[in-house]
Design a protein around this motif. Structure first.
Motif, PDB file in Angstrom:
ATOM      1  N   PHE A  70       4.056   7.004   9.076  1.00  0.00           N
ATOM      2  CA  PHE A  70       4.304   6.588   7.690  1.00  0.00           C
ATOM      3  C   PHE A  70       5.144   5.317   7.588  1.00  0.00           C
ATOM      4  O   PHE A  70       5.428   4.863   6.483  1.00  0.00           O
ATOM      5  CB  PHE A  70       4.951   7.734   6.917  1.00  0.00           C
ATOM      6  N   THR A  71       5.536   4.759   8.735  1.00  0.00           N
ATOM      7  CA  THR A  71       6.236   3.476   8.703  1.00  0.00           C
ATOM      8  C   THR A  71       5.252   2.306   8.692  1.00  0.00           C
ATOM      9  O   THR A  71       5.666   1.154   8.556  1.00  0.00           O
ATOM     10  CB  THR A  71       7.167   3.318   9.925  1.00  0.00           C
ATOM     11  N   GLN A  72       3.978   2.598   8.845  1.00  0.00           N
ATOM     12  CA  GLN A  72       2.953   1.563   8.929  1.00  0.00           C
ATOM     13  C   GLN A  72       2.134   1.479   7.638  1.00  0.00           C
ATOM     14  O   GLN A  72       1.787   2.510   7.062  1.00  0.00           O
ATOM     15  CB  GLN A  72       2.010   1.837  10.101  1.00  0.00           C
ATOM     16  N   LYS A  73       1.824   0.266   7.203  1.00  0.00           N
ATOM     17  CA  LYS A  73       0.932   0.089   6.070  1.00  0.00           C
ATOM     18  C   LYS A  73      -0.502   0.373   6.503  1.00  0.00           C
ATOM     19  O   LYS A  73      -0.909   0.013   7.612  1.00  0.00           O
ATOM     20  CB  LYS A  73       1.032  -1.337   5.521  1.00  0.00           C
ATOM     21  N   VAL A  74      -1.261   1.026   5.635  1.00  0.00           N
ATOM     22  CA  VAL A  74      -2.658   1.336   5.912  1.00  0.00           C
ATOM     23  C   VAL A  74      -3.507   0.883   4.739  1.00  0.00           C
ATOM     24  O   VAL A  74      -3.164   1.152   3.581  1.00  0.00           O
ATOM     25  CB  VAL A  74      -2.876   2.851   6.144  1.00  0.00           C
ATOM     26  N   VAL A  75      -4.607   0.195   5.022  1.00  0.00           N
ATOM     27  CA  VAL A  75      -5.569  -0.210   4.002  1.00  0.00           C
ATOM     28  C   VAL A  75      -6.959   0.184   4.483  1.00  0.00           C
ATOM     29  O   VAL A  75      -7.380  -0.216   5.574  1.00  0.00           O
ATOM     30  CB  VAL A  75      -5.529  -1.733   3.741  1.00  0.00           C
ATOM     31  N   ILE A  76      -7.682   0.982   3.683  1.00  0.00           N
ATOM     32  CA  ILE A  76      -9.030   1.415   4.042  1.00  0.00           C
ATOM     33  C   ILE A  76      -9.964   1.187   2.861  1.00  0.00           C
ATOM     34  O   ILE A  76      -9.754   1.748   1.773  1.00  0.00           O
ATOM     35  CB  ILE A  76      -9.065   2.900   4.447  1.00  0.00           C
ATOM     36  N   ASP A  77     -10.986   0.373   3.063  1.00  0.00           N
ATOM     37  CA  ASP A  77     -12.064   0.236   2.078  1.00  0.00           C
ATOM     38  C   ASP A  77     -13.006   1.411   2.318  1.00  0.00           C
ATOM     39  O   ASP A  77     -13.871   1.371   3.192  1.00  0.00           O
ATOM     40  CB  ASP A  77     -12.791  -1.092   2.248  1.00  0.00           C
ATOM     41  N   THR A  78     -12.821   2.483   1.555  1.00  0.00           N
ATOM     42  CA  THR A  78     -13.540   3.723   1.848  1.00  0.00           C
ATOM     43  C   THR A  78     -15.043   3.590   1.622  1.00  0.00           C
ATOM     44  O   THR A  78     -15.823   4.385   2.163  1.00  0.00           O
ATOM     45  CB  THR A  78     -12.997   4.899   1.018  1.00  0.00           C
ATOM     46  N   GLN A  79     -15.477   2.603   0.833  1.00  0.00           N
ATOM     47  CA  GLN A  79     -16.916   2.447   0.620  1.00  0.00           C
ATOM     48  C   GLN A  79     -17.613   1.952   1.892  1.00  0.00           C
ATOM     49  O   GLN A  79     -18.834   2.083   2.026  1.00  0.00           O
ATOM     50  CB  GLN A  79     -17.185   1.505  -0.552  1.00  0.00           C
ATOM     51  N   LYS A  80     -16.849   1.377   2.826  1.00  0.00           N
ATOM     52  CA  LYS A  80     -17.407   0.911   4.095  1.00  0.00           C
ATOM     53  C   LYS A  80     -17.190   1.924   5.220  1.00  0.00           C
ATOM     54  O   LYS A  80     -17.646   1.709   6.348  1.00  0.00           O
ATOM     55  CB  LYS A  80     -16.791  -0.425   4.484  1.00  0.00           C
ATOM     56  N   GLN A  81     -16.493   3.007   4.917  1.00  0.00           N
ATOM     57  CA  GLN A  81     -16.133   3.999   5.928  1.00  0.00           C
ATOM     58  C   GLN A  81     -17.274   4.998   6.131  1.00  0.00           C
ATOM     59  O   GLN A  81     -17.955   5.394   5.177  1.00  0.00           O
ATOM     60  CB  GLN A  81     -14.862   4.726   5.478  1.00  0.00           C
ATOM     61  N   ALA A  82     -17.483   5.435   7.366  1.00  0.00           N
ATOM     62  CA  ALA A  82     -18.548   6.390   7.677  1.00  0.00           C
ATOM     63  C   ALA A  82     -18.158   7.802   7.235  1.00  0.00           C
ATOM     64  O   ALA A  82     -16.987   8.190   7.304  1.00  0.00           O
ATOM     65  CB  ALA A  82     -18.847   6.372   9.171  1.00  0.00           C
ATOM     66  N   TRP A  83     -19.157   8.569   6.808  1.00  0.00           N
ATOM     67  CA  TRP A  83     -18.951   9.982   6.489  1.00  0.00           C
ATOM     68  C   TRP A  83     -18.957  10.801   7.778  1.00  0.00           C
ATOM     69  O   TRP A  83     -19.663  10.462   8.735  1.00  0.00           O
ATOM     70  CB  TRP A  83     -20.066  10.501   5.579  1.00  0.00           C
ATOM     71  N   ILE A  84     -18.186  11.901   7.783  1.00  0.00           N
ATOM     72  CA  ILE A  84     -18.276  12.876   8.870  1.00  0.00           C
ATOM     73  C   ILE A  84     -18.543  14.243   8.253  1.00  0.00           C
ATOM     74  O   ILE A  84     -18.207  14.502   7.090  1.00  0.00           O
ATOM     75  CB  ILE A  84     -17.006  12.904   9.742  1.00  0.00           C
ATOM     76  N   SER A 137       1.666   2.119   1.523  1.00  0.00           N
ATOM     77  CA  SER A 137       2.713   1.178   1.912  1.00  0.00           C
ATOM     78  C   SER A 137       4.021   1.929   2.133  1.00  0.00           C
ATOM     79  O   SER A 137       4.397   2.762   1.313  1.00  0.00           O
ATOM     80  CB  SER A 137       2.902   0.119   0.820  1.00  0.00           C
ATOM     81  N   PRO A 138       4.729   1.661   3.239  1.00  0.00           N
ATOM     82  CA  PRO A 138       5.904   2.459   3.605  1.00  0.00           C
ATOM     83  C   PRO A 138       7.132   2.198   2.728  1.00  0.00           C
ATOM     84  O   PRO A 138       7.147   1.284   1.897  1.00  0.00           O
ATOM     85  CB  PRO A 138       6.163   2.042   5.061  1.00  0.00           C
ATOM     86  N   HIS A 139       8.132   3.015   2.957  1.00  0.00           N
ATOM     87  CA  HIS A 139       9.432   2.899   2.282  1.00  0.00           C
ATOM     88  C   HIS A 139       9.969   1.469   2.365  1.00  0.00           C
ATOM     89  O   HIS A 139      10.000   0.865   3.438  1.00  0.00           O
ATOM     90  CB  HIS A 139      10.414   3.877   2.934  1.00  0.00           C
ATOM     91  N   MET A 140      10.347   0.934   1.213  1.00  0.00           N
ATOM     92  CA  MET A 140      10.944  -0.395   1.036  1.00  0.00           C
ATOM     93  C   MET A 140       9.991  -1.536   1.371  1.00  0.00           C
ATOM     94  O   MET A 140      10.425  -2.674   1.580  1.00  0.00           O
ATOM     95  CB  MET A 140      12.244  -0.524   1.823  1.00  0.00           C
ATOM     96  N   SER A 141       8.701  -1.276   1.406  1.00  0.00           N
ATOM     97  CA  SER A 141       7.730  -2.367   1.499  1.00  0.00           C
ATOM     98  C   SER A 141       7.737  -3.137   0.183  1.00  0.00           C
ATOM     99  O   SER A 141       8.178  -2.634  -0.852  1.00  0.00           O
ATOM    100  CB  SER A 141       6.338  -1.824   1.802  1.00  0.00           C
ATOM    101  N   GLU A 142       7.248  -4.360   0.209  1.00  0.00           N
ATOM    102  CA  GLU A 142       7.308  -5.232  -0.974  1.00  0.00           C
ATOM    103  C   GLU A 142       5.997  -5.982  -1.128  1.00  0.00           C
ATOM    104  O   GLU A 142       5.366  -6.371  -0.144  1.00  0.00           O
ATOM    105  CB  GLU A 142       8.459  -6.234  -0.822  1.00  0.00           C
ATOM    106  N   HIS A 143       5.577  -6.183  -2.389  1.00  0.00           N
ATOM    107  CA  HIS A 143       4.419  -7.035  -2.645  1.00  0.00           C
ATOM    108  C   HIS A 143       4.458  -7.575  -4.073  1.00  0.00           C
ATOM    109  O   HIS A 143       5.311  -7.200  -4.873  1.00  0.00           O
ATOM    110  CB  HIS A 143       3.095  -6.308  -2.354  1.00  0.00           C
ATOM    111  N   ASN A 144       3.511  -8.467  -4.354  1.00  0.00           N
ATOM    112  CA  ASN A 144       3.428  -9.143  -5.656  1.00  0.00           C
ATOM    113  C   ASN A 144       1.986  -8.987  -6.178  1.00  0.00           C
ATOM    114  O   ASN A 144       1.155  -9.868  -5.990  1.00  0.00           O
ATOM    115  CB  ASN A 144       3.783 -10.622  -5.482  1.00  0.00           C
TER     116      ASN A 144
END
Length: 217
Positions: free
Chosen positions: A8-22, A192-199
């Protein structure tokens, strides 16, 4: 199954429409895992029910949170159309199914043991409240510093740079969300993890499902 996005310290971004189903254990029910612990306790995923499919009755030891993205999701208590937000508290049980088929966003076993409120909100009918700037907000659930809401961004809206105490999790419901790090189309999942920042900003009207304050500090 190995751990998936459990740091949970890492940012993760997933475009789920491009992700394979299982496949899931039940015929006609498919999954796109977004975060999953090896012991399958902590699970966040996109789930698709084919028409006339169902899942066997099962418990939620630490709760279940659902947002219906498409179609109609059902269980023994009712039918939930696209735009419905549900919370099933710890130790609840249900037998879900879908007659016409559906697509849902699901978070399993991530509730505090004392977070016992059952929630059913049809966001297509609930009122929007005025947020910061020109944003509109629809609160869905609050519990001890954790907040879940829909946020509607009008076309061309820019928000001030800000940090996320306790992290932030976003699912883009419609439109395209953006910030200085990228562009996130419909059904993109961002954690986005604790104390991450964006605009953040948008060019077209965009609605996002947002959860804050729930990640490790």
């Amino acid at each position: 199954m190995a751990n998936i996005n459990i740091d949970f310290t890492q940012k993760v971004v997933i475009d789920t429409q491009k992700q394979a189903w299982i496949n899931s254990p039940m015929a006609g029910v498919l999954r796109k895992p977004l975060a999953r612990s090896e012991d399958e306790v902590h699970i966040t995923s996109i789930v698709e029910y084919a028409p006339q499919s169902y899942f066997s009755e099962h418990p939620h030891p630490q709760g279940e949170e659902i947002f219906v993205l498409e179609g109609v999701f059902s269980d023994q208590d009712g039918d939930y159309t696209a735009g419905t937000y549900l919370r099933n508290p710890p130790n609840s049980r249900h037998k879900p199914f879908s007659e016409p088929g559906c697509l849902i966003f699901v978070k399993l076993n991530q509730f505090d043991d004392t977070d016992l409120q059952s929630v059913r909100i049809n966001t297509q009918k609930a009122p929007w409240l005025q947020g910061i700037g020109n944003l509109q907000v629809m609160p869905l659930h609050d519990f001890e510093g954790q907040h879940t809401a829909l946020v509607k961004w009008p076309a061309g809206e820019h928000f001030k740079p800000h940090k996320h105490f306790g992290g932030e999790e976003i699912l883009v419901i419609s439109g395209t969300f953006q910030d200085e790090f990228g562009l996130y189309p419909t059904h993109t999942w961002i954690r986005s993890p604790h104390m991450s920042e964006h605009n953040p900003f948008v060019e077209e009207e965009t609605i996002i499902l947002v959860k804050t304050g729930h990640l490790p500090i």
